[in-house]
Design an enzyme around this catalytic site. Sequence first.
Site, PDB file in Angstrom:
ATOM      1  N   SER A 278       1.394   8.389   4.935  1.00 19.27           N
ATOM      2  CA  SER A 278       1.392   6.936   4.745  1.00 19.27           C
ATOM      3  C   SER A 278       1.175   6.654   3.266  1.00 19.27           C
ATOM      4  O   SER A 278       0.638   7.501   2.534  1.00 19.27           O
ATOM      5  CB  SER A 278       0.255   6.302   5.563  1.00 19.27           C
TER       6      SER A 278
ATOM      7  N   TYR B 240      -8.621   5.980   8.260  1.00 20.35           N
ATOM      8  CA  TYR B 240      -7.172   6.158   8.376  1.00 20.35           C
ATOM      9  C   TYR B 240      -6.607   6.688   7.064  1.00 20.35           C
ATOM     10  O   TYR B 240      -5.814   7.636   7.037  1.00 20.35           O
ATOM     11  CB  TYR B 240      -6.516   4.832   8.740  1.00 20.35           C
TER      12      TYR B 240
END
Length: 253
Positions: free
Chosen positions: A144, A157
């Site tokens: 990501s 995350y």
Amino acid sequence: MSMRFSGKVVVVTGAGAGIGRATAMAFAAEGLKVVVADLDVSGGEGTVELIRAAGGTSVFVPCNVTLEAQVRQLMAQTISTYGRLDYAFNNAGIEIEHGRLADGTQDEFDAIMGVNVKGVWLCMKYQLPLLLAQGGGAIVNTASVAGLGAAPKMSIYSASKHAVIGLTKSAAIEYAKKGIRVNAVCPAVIDTDMFRRAYEADPKKAEYAAAIHPVGRIGKVEEVASAVLYLCSDDAAFTTGHALAVDGGALAI
């Protein structure tokens, strides 16, 4: 249909929806045999139905990527069904965190790290020997843009995606002379169920999500799929250990 993947086999985890489904379908459209893996049986079977309806070849294998026995079985079933493994897209991931670091819980930490990091590690652990036996191949992991920088209120995350990039780079170096390439895609905000859960309940957040990308919109799942196929293809034969941002220019600001 191009011939760049003729006769090849790919495993796609988290293929029951979103980026995973779009990429599985894109691989199938290129003529690959696609092993669809997901914890969501309905979603995974739905992806297989879509692939077969379009004339592709696919099979569904239910898999919780945090469980070693299930990952081992996924790879064993791939070989027993199609006889080989050429590519893998380790895409299964979760986000369940929307608060400051000190407000996070151990359960959140364990869940996010379990799927996003342990899951990728386990998949590569059992994919790499098969690719070695096959004489080479390519792996792409889903990281990501949060793995390339900070992600306020999503610190766990973000840490998990930094870890995915670390696993990717390390494996790439370990297997660079063995004919195996390992790369990662790093999407920014993409139009998925995950995005809708996070933003669509609040229109202002959705507007902000579009505005952080210089191109003026969020990304499409098909755009990430195209990046994954490129990284697996011979067009990327000299590319390994790379974290490819698919971000509409967000990191260029």
